[in-house]
Design a protein around this motif. Structure first.
Motif, PDB file in Angstrom:
ATOM      1  N   GLN A  33       0.824  -1.208   0.000  1.00 42.15           N
ATOM      2  CA  GLN A  33       0.000   0.000   0.000  1.00 42.15           C
ATOM      3  C   GLN A  33       0.860   1.261   0.000  1.00 42.15           C
ATOM      4  O   GLN A  33       0.521   2.252  -0.651  1.00 42.15           O
ATOM      5  CB  GLN A  33      -0.940  -0.018   1.208  1.00 42.15           C
ATOM      6  CG  GLN A  33      -2.055  -1.052   1.087  1.00 42.15           C
ATOM      7  CD  GLN A  33      -2.846  -1.226   2.369  1.00 42.15           C
ATOM      8  OE1 GLN A  33      -2.380  -0.877   3.458  1.00 42.15           O
ATOM      9  NE2 GLN A  33      -4.049  -1.777   2.257  1.00 42.15           N
ATOM     10  N   ARG A  34       1.984   1.222   0.723  1.00 42.54           N
ATOM     11  CA  ARG A  34       2.901   2.372   0.706  1.00 42.54           C
ATOM     12  C   ARG A  34       3.445   2.594  -0.697  1.00 42.54           C
ATOM     13  O   ARG A  34       3.574   3.731  -1.152  1.00 42.54           O
ATOM     14  CB  ARG A  34       4.048   2.148   1.703  1.00 42.54           C
ATOM     15  CG  ARG A  34       3.647   2.295   3.159  1.00 42.54           C
ATOM     16  CD  ARG A  34       4.869   2.426   4.055  1.00 42.54           C
ATOM     17  NE  ARG A  34       5.698   1.246   4.044  1.00 42.54           N
ATOM     18  CZ  ARG A  34       5.560   0.227   4.889  1.00 42.54           C
ATOM     19  NH1 ARG A  34       4.612   0.267   5.819  1.00 42.54           N
ATOM     20  NH2 ARG A  34       6.362  -0.811   4.834  1.00 42.54           N
ATOM     21  N   GLU A  36       1.957   1.686  -3.527  1.00 45.90           N
ATOM     22  CA  GLU A  36       0.841   2.187  -4.336  1.00 45.90           C
ATOM     23  C   GLU A  36       0.693   3.696  -4.188  1.00 45.90           C
ATOM     24  O   GLU A  36       0.455   4.414  -5.164  1.00 45.90           O
ATOM     25  CB  GLU A  36      -0.469   1.522  -3.901  1.00 45.90           C
ATOM     26  CG  GLU A  36      -0.713   0.147  -4.457  1.00 45.90           C
ATOM     27  CD  GLU A  36      -2.118  -0.323  -4.133  1.00 45.90           C
ATOM     28  OE1 GLU A  36      -3.063   0.209  -4.744  1.00 45.90           O
ATOM     29  OE2 GLU A  36      -2.257  -1.197  -3.262  1.00 45.90           O
ATOM     30  N   ASN A  37       0.839   4.191  -2.967  1.00 47.16           N
ATOM     31  CA  ASN A  37       0.609   5.608  -2.683  1.00 47.16           C
ATOM     32  C   ASN A  37       1.728   6.518  -3.176  1.00 47.16           C
ATOM     33  O   ASN A  37       1.604   7.743  -3.116  1.00 47.16           O
ATOM     34  CB  ASN A  37       0.407   5.810  -1.179  1.00 47.16           C
ATOM     35  CG  ASN A  37      -0.886   5.184  -0.683  1.00 47.16           C
ATOM     36  OD1 ASN A  37      -1.851   5.079  -1.438  1.00 47.16           O
ATOM     37  ND2 ASN A  37      -0.908   4.753   0.572  1.00 47.16           N
ATOM     38  N   LYS A  43      -0.767   2.912  -8.494  1.00 48.31           N
ATOM     39  CA  LYS A  43      -2.150   2.549  -8.181  1.00 48.31           C
ATOM     40  C   LYS A  43      -2.848   1.968  -9.408  1.00 48.31           C
ATOM     41  O   LYS A  43      -3.580   0.985  -9.314  1.00 48.31           O
ATOM     42  CB  LYS A  43      -2.913   3.784  -7.685  1.00 48.31           C
ATOM     43  CG  LYS A  43      -2.547   4.216  -6.283  1.00 48.31           C
ATOM     44  CD  LYS A  43      -3.422   5.365  -5.825  1.00 48.31           C
ATOM     45  CE  LYS A  43      -3.089   5.764  -4.393  1.00 48.31           C
ATOM     46  NZ  LYS A  43      -3.929   6.883  -3.917  1.00 48.31           N
TER      47      LYS A  43
END
Length: 395
Positions: A33-34, A36-37, A43
């Protein structure tokens, strides 16, 4: 560096594969998730991979890639030792090249299963790689399981110990004064590794079946720790306070540097490999004067011979385990499987004496299942490997 980009691409492709297969751990999900951000493109890629139609189209496009030409392009671009074992398996090298293609960041992990299966990969129960876990022994004897608990703990001298899924770090509370030093110990058992930061900012990576004992804050004059097994250090520079590592055989004194020490009890030698800076090897049995190392030198103390030697090596190879790889430099199959035993919690049985001495150079991913690693070794060697439960038979 290009090498770092390759390492990062491999790690991200592994995380995406774990996510899509439903096998991702909580800490791995947070890491993904880190990533992706970091950008909208990241993303978008993950969203596309969740879409089965998009994934099928991407797969067809990947299949049309000329792997041979991409490998040649990769070879010309990267001035680094090829990611192959000694017999130059071009297919594995092509996988490394594919990691650089924006089109196919997850090609490697999705297509690893298309390799022709050997006996090693047909085991009914898959053996998974090690995890980021450890035991923390506090000064009062209480034992905490690191990797599963998160939060903060206060030691007797007021030092704040913060634990996370992948790291533990120490911060001294200057307002509280306690006479004498208070010690903690981190123990890492078979099939585990861990990362920590000492109170002075020094970074420490602890490999499987290893330990480090250290004060929760250091004294005014020097910084001293004790280790067993294999530990990698990135020492915070401090000319006024030298950093000393005590091993079961000798001591290593540094001011600020990066180095790896391997001192397993069942290994024939104790090795200190310097990546950056300068170190002194002190209190050597039978030696009156210390030995000094500069980058890319390795100090070997041969325990049975009671003799030492210094040789030039590729020091980065000996720190590769902290980056998610096994890297081998002129190592025998027996030496390689010692490392695999510690990481995968396996036992090894040799049916052929000659197979133990076969020599390899190269790199293998550390976070693949055991069967995949065995397949890779089989393809570039003259041995046959069978894997059942936790027993590896080599013939």
């Amino acid at each position: 560096m290009i090498e770092d980009k390759v390492n990062n691409s491999y790690r991200i492709s592994y995380l995406i594969s774990q996510f899509l297969n439903g096998n991702i751990e909580d800490d791995e999900l947070k890491e993904l998730q880190r990533w992706e951000n970091l950008s909208s493109n990241n993303k978008k890629l993950v969203e596309e991979l969740k879409d089965s139609e998009c994934l099928e189209d991407r797969d067809h496009r990947i299949d049309r890639i000329n792997l041979e030409s991409e490998w040649l392009r990769f070879s010309n671009k990267v001035k680094y030792k090829r990611i192959t074992l000694q017999k130059r398996v071009i297919r594995m090298a092509q996988y490394a090249a594919i990691l650089l293609l924006p089109l196919s960041i997850v090609y490697l992990v999705f297509h690893m299963g298309t390799v022709k299966k050997s006996p090693a990969s047909c085991a009914p129960c898959e053996i998974t790689p090690g995890k980021h876990c450890a035991q923390l022994v506090l000064s009062n004897g209480k034992v905490l399981q690191l990797g599963s608990c998160k939060g903060s703990i206060k030691e007797q001298d007021g030092t704040i110990i913060t634990t996370d899924s992948a790291i533990v770090f120490y911060k001294r509370n200057e307002d509280e004064k306690v006479e004498g030093l208070i010690y903690n110990e981190i123990r890492v058992v078979q099939g585990q590794e861990y990362h920590m930061r000492l109170a002075d900012g020094t970074q420490v990576w602890i490999n499987s079946m290893s330990s480090i004992k250290f004060p929760v804050h250091f004294s005014e004059g020097k910084r001293e720790v004790e280790i067993t097994g294999e530990v990698y250090f990135e020492v915070m520079p401090n000319k006024e306070k030298p950093f000393i590592v005590h091993t079961p055989i000798h001591d290593v004194r540094v001011l600020g540097t990066s180095f790896n020490i391997s001192c397993y009890e069942n290994d024939a030698s104790v090795t200190t490999t310097l990546v950056e800076g300068k170190v002194l090897i002190e209190n050597i049995p039978g030696e009156l004067s210390p030995a000094q190392l500069t980058p890319n030198l390795q100090y070997n103390y041969h325990k049975s011979l009671h003799k030492a030697s210094i040789e030039e090596v590729d020091a980065i190879a000996y720190a590769a385990w902290t980056k998610g790889y096994f890297q081998f430099e002129n190592e025998t199959l027996e030496q390689i499987f010692k490392k695999l035993e510690r990481w995968y919690k396996i036992d090894v049985l040799y049916k052929s004496t000659s197979s133990r001495k076969e020599v390899f150079n190269g790199r293998l991913p550390r976070f693949e299942n055991a069967s995949t690693i065995m397949e890779m070794i089989e393809e570039v060697s003259n041995v046959k490997i069978s894997l059942k439960d936790n027993l590896v038979v080599i013939e």
